[in-house]
Design a protein around this motif. Structure first.
Motif, PDB file in Angstrom:
ATOM      1  N   ASP A  59     -49.671 -97.011   9.590  1.00  0.00           N
ATOM      2  CA  ASP A  59     -49.479 -95.573   9.473  1.00  0.00           C
ATOM      3  C   ASP A  59     -48.056 -95.240   9.936  1.00  0.00           C
ATOM      4  O   ASP A  59     -47.765 -95.238  11.124  1.00  0.00           O
ATOM      5  CB  ASP A  59     -50.514 -94.847  10.341  1.00  0.00           C
ATOM      6  N   THR A  60     -47.172 -94.968   8.981  1.00  0.00           N
ATOM      7  CA  THR A  60     -45.772 -94.726   9.347  1.00  0.00           C
ATOM      8  C   THR A  60     -45.584 -93.414  10.102  1.00  0.00           C
ATOM      9  O   THR A  60     -44.656 -93.288  10.896  1.00  0.00           O
ATOM     10  CB  THR A  60     -44.871 -94.746   8.102  1.00  0.00           C
ATOM     11  N   MET A  61     -46.461 -92.454   9.880  1.00  0.00           N
ATOM     12  CA  MET A  61     -46.359 -91.205  10.626  1.00  0.00           C
ATOM     13  C   MET A  61     -46.651 -91.436  12.105  1.00  0.00           C
ATOM     14  O   MET A  61     -46.073 -90.792  12.980  1.00  0.00           O
ATOM     15  CB  MET A  61     -47.311 -90.158  10.055  1.00  0.00           C
ATOM     16  N   ARG A  62     -47.539 -92.353  12.378  1.00  0.00           N
ATOM     17  CA  ARG A  62     -47.825 -92.721  13.767  1.00  0.00           C
ATOM     18  C   ARG A  62     -46.585 -93.350  14.418  1.00  0.00           C
ATOM     19  O   ARG A  62     -46.262 -93.051  15.571  1.00  0.00           O
ATOM     20  CB  ARG A  62     -49.005 -93.697  13.778  1.00  0.00           C
ATOM     21  N   ILE A  63     -45.892 -94.184  13.669  1.00  0.00           N
ATOM     22  CA  ILE A  63     -44.656 -94.792  14.170  1.00  0.00           C
ATOM     23  C   ILE A  63     -43.615 -93.723  14.465  1.00  0.00           C
ATOM     24  O   ILE A  63     -42.985 -93.717  15.527  1.00  0.00           O
ATOM     25  CB  ILE A  63     -44.118 -95.816  13.144  1.00  0.00           C
ATOM     26  N   LEU A  64     -43.428 -92.816  13.538  1.00  0.00           N
ATOM     27  CA  LEU A  64     -42.431 -91.759  13.711  1.00  0.00           C
ATOM     28  C   LEU A  64     -42.772 -90.858  14.887  1.00  0.00           C
ATOM     29  O   LEU A  64     -41.885 -90.418  15.633  1.00  0.00           O
ATOM     30  CB  LEU A  64     -42.313 -90.944  12.424  1.00  0.00           C
ATOM     31  N   GLY A  65     -44.056 -90.588  15.068  1.00  0.00           N
ATOM     32  CA  GLY A  65     -44.477 -89.778  16.207  1.00  0.00           C
ATOM     33  C   GLY A  65     -44.187 -90.465  17.525  1.00  0.00           C
ATOM     34  O   GLY A  65     -43.775 -89.815  18.504  1.00  0.00           O
ATOM     35  N   HIS A  66     -44.377 -91.771  17.563  1.00  0.00           N
ATOM     36  CA  HIS A  66     -44.110 -92.535  18.784  1.00  0.00           C
ATOM     37  C   HIS A  66     -42.616 -92.513  19.100  1.00  0.00           C
ATOM     38  O   HIS A  66     -42.215 -92.365  20.259  1.00  0.00           O
ATOM     39  CB  HIS A  66     -44.585 -93.982  18.603  1.00  0.00           C
TER      40      HIS A  66
END
Length: 234
Positions: free
Chosen positions: A94-101
């Motif tokens: 999940d790239t959105m999870r990466i960006l959020g982190h």
């Protein structure tokens, strides 16, 4: 605050060594620094103990205490491209999870160093719709490119730089890693800098990460760019 990616022209160019080197040398300047490897693959088993090289090296060589849960988002056992390693375990990235982190870390640290996986076009999903390059673009962070010095590096490096430039991604500089001091390697470095006059650092061929992380790039045009940028905004 200065946050950036460390990306490679290919796999095994020394991104983890250089990320760890940057981490230590920025920490030595008094900055609170966190490395972050969104996706790591290739579980290592030694003496019945399993670990992942990238984040283990961060923890081993950091001059500050690191929070293990902040260092990585996805770890997959197979030493393969992230999309394939994830598929083998029935998982999705999940790239959105990466960006959020990344955004969360930016609020907590003076410098966040995000380490890529493989080259910049490595796919992160099984359909090939999203690559590391897409995530870098969405993160709105600049990059440092790590490349080799030997035969083939001119083509690989210039193609990587062109791909980044075409998407408007800022390149802070280049690390030429593993230099043995040959005339061909020096010419390769000179040729790349002629085409793309960026700040850079040359790291010689050293005996493993233990020597690399203790090598100093202070005084190079690349380190000056990174640290001077930090001093202006902290």
């Amino acid at each position: 605050m200065q946050h950036f990616w460390v990306v490679g022209t290919d796999t095994d160019v020394g991104k983890t060594c250089i990320t760890t080197l940057f981490m230590r040398q920025l920490q030595e300047q008094g900055l609170q620094v966190s490395p972050y490897k969104p996706v790591q693959t290739g579980e290592v088993i030694e003496q019945e103990k399993a670990y992942y090289f990238d984040t283990t090296m961060y923890e081993k060589y950091s001059l500050q205490k690191l929070m293990r849960e902040e260092l990585n988002e996805y770890s997959f056992k197979e030493p393969a491209s992230p999309h394939f390693a994830a598929a083998l375990e029935g998982r999705q990235i999940d790239t959105m999870r990466i960006l959020g982190h990344i955004k969360k870390l930016q609020q907590q640290y003076d410098a966040v160093i995000c380490e890529g996986a493989g080259g910049i076009f490595v796919p992160l999903d099984s359909e090939g719709q999203e690559t590391l390059l897409d995530v870098i673009l969405k993160s709105q962070l600049p990059v440092v490119v790590v490349t080799r010095t030997g035969l083939g590096t001119i083509n690989h490096t210039l193609l990587t730089l062109e791909a980044l430039a075409s998407r408007g991604i800022e390149v802070l500089g280049i690390v030429f890693n593993g230099d043995t001091g040959s005339k061909m390697e020096q010419n390769n470095i000179d040729t790349i800098i002629q085409h793309c006059p960026l700040p850079y650092a040359v790291v010689p061929q050293l005996n493993g990460i233990t020597e690399v992380v203790h090598y100093s790039i202070k005084g190079t045009s690349l380190f000056e760019r990174l640290y001077q940028h930090d001093k202006k905004v902290i």
